[in-house]
Design an enzyme around this catalytic site. Structure first.
Site, PDB file in Angstrom:
ATOM      1  N   SER A   1      40.194  44.170  42.349  1.00  0.00           N
ATOM      2  CA  SER A   1      38.804  43.786  42.172  1.00  0.00           C
ATOM      3  C   SER A   1      37.962  45.194  42.776  1.00  0.00           C
ATOM      4  CB  SER A   1      38.615  42.484  43.133  1.00  0.00           C
ATOM      5  OG  SER A   1      37.013  42.042  42.544  1.00  0.00           O
TER       6      SER A   1
ATOM      7  N   ASP B   1      38.665  36.355  32.778  1.00  0.00           N
ATOM      8  CA  ASP B   1      37.919  36.732  34.062  1.00  0.00           C
ATOM      9  C   ASP B   1      36.648  36.641  33.953  1.00  0.00           C
ATOM     10  OD1 ASP B   1      37.237  37.903  36.574  1.00  0.00           O
ATOM     11  OD2 ASP B   1      38.721  39.469  36.439  1.00  0.00           O
TER      12      ASP B   1
ATOM     13  N   HIS C   1      39.972  35.661  37.595  1.00  0.00           N
ATOM     14  CA  HIS C   1      39.802  36.529  38.341  1.00  0.00           C
ATOM     15  C   HIS C   1      41.152  36.784  39.278  1.00  0.00           C
ATOM     16  CE1 HIS C   1      38.143  40.340  40.080  1.00  0.00           C
ATOM     17  NE2 HIS C   1      37.808  39.817  41.351  1.00  0.00           N
TER      18      HIS C   1
END
Length: 343
Positions: free
Chosen positions: A193, A284, A321
């Site tokens: 991320s 995501d 995610h």
């Protein structure tokens, strides 16, 4: 959950929605030149963790603006873990949004695999799931912003929060290379991320600055890419902080978008020269797949065609995610084993 982004065939060729500012290279050349003037002054202090197979050190080094950045160095215990012994290849790892370096025992996986592992703390963060210990002393930290980090200093690229953090990430590579425990010619950058975005930025800016030794970039479900597209399609996570800021500060929209272009890793990635293995989650909502593909498809593209770095991307079709999670870690462990045997 339905797919939220472009069809897969479009994603695989999508290069993003931003245009590089004319002075993007000059901006980063000057930023890195100034940041590298002070000595790194890397300091190690041993830490007792209770882990018999891993030796850990509290690391501090000089980052952007002379700020002292903290981290953990993990190395395999015993003769190979001695900082005076034969150097090890190293993974420099960056944290996800709101996280810091955590507690010293929390994440040692790459050291368990026989690598030195430097986890960079994230200035001004560490208030989320993983704790941090590095403040952000820059004056803009107290300016007008939406809660979080995405709009801190967004009125000017010189003051934007991620100018400091990207610079810290490059300096973390140099800090790792300065350690006796580390083989300076075998550095891998990794993160998930925000950490994935920092890994791309660090690999790209290090190449731009002529800092050698980065042999791989491993970004997972990376953040900080194709901001303009993200503002249209991201429904969760940090990108909406920018939207909420502009709901109230309508007059700043053009200025904010211009600032973000200087930090868009889909643009910076063009300078990268190290081989890369990306991963993307096709459902995501935080880092939509189009934004990840924008970075992947541009990665290394400024190199001559015959010298462009090898790159691949793993697609997780049904994941949000969390991406590949433990399966992606297993894939990276295999990749590290291959790198170790081939370099």
């Amino acid at each position: 959950m339905p797919a939220l982004d472009f069809p897969l065939e479009t994603l695989r060729s999508y290069r993003g929605s931003a245009t590089a500012p004319a002075d993007l290279g000059d901006f980063w050349d000057a930023t890195l030149a100034d940041a590298r003037k002070p000595p790194l002054d890397v300091v190690l202090e041993p830490v007792e963790t209770g882990l018999a197979l891993i030796d850990t050190f509290d690391v501090t080094f000089t980052g952007f603006g002379g700020a002292r950045i903290r981290g953990w160095l993990h190395v395999p215990a015993g003769p190979r873990g001695d900082v005076q012994a034969q150097p090890l290849p190293a993974v420099v790892q960056y944290a996800g949004y709101s996280g810091g370096r955590g507690l010293p025992h929390q994440d040692t996986v790459w050291a368990q695999a026989g690598w030195a592992m430097l986890i960079m703390d994230t200035r001004g963060q560490g208030y989320g799931g993983i704790s941090g210990d590095t403040p952000d002393p820059h004056p803009s930290a107290g300016g007008i912003a939406y809660p979080g980090l995405m709009t801190r200093g967004i009125q000017d690229p010189e003051d934007y929060y991620y100018r400091r953090l990207y610079t810290d990430a490059v300096r973390a590579i140099e800090a790792a290379q300065a350690l006796d425990a580390v083989d300076s010619a075998r550095i891998v950058v990794h993160g998930v991320s925000q950490g994935g975005g920092l890994a791309i930025a660090a690999a790209s800016l290090a190449a731009r600055a002529g800092i050698g030794g980065v042999i791989a970039c491993l970004p997972d479900v990376n953040f900080l890419s194709d901001f303009r597209r993200a503002l249209d399609v991201a429904t969760a996570g940090p990108y909406p902080e920018i939207e909420r800021f502009l709901v109230r500060h309508r007059e700043m929209a053009a200025t904010a978008l211009r600032t973000l272009d200087y930090f868009d890793v889909s643009l910076l990635a063009r300078w990268a020269t190290a081989p890369a293995s990306f991963s993307v989650a096709l459902r995501d909502e935080v880092c939509p797949p189009s934004t990840v593909y924008a970075a992947f498809n541009n990665y290394g593209e400024d190199s001559p065609e015959r010298a462009r770095p090898a790159k691949d991307i793993t697609e997780w079709p049904f994941n949000n995610h969390e991406g590949g999670g433990e399966h992606q870690v297993a894939a990276h462990l295999r990749r590290l084993a291959e790198l170790r045997s081939s370099t």
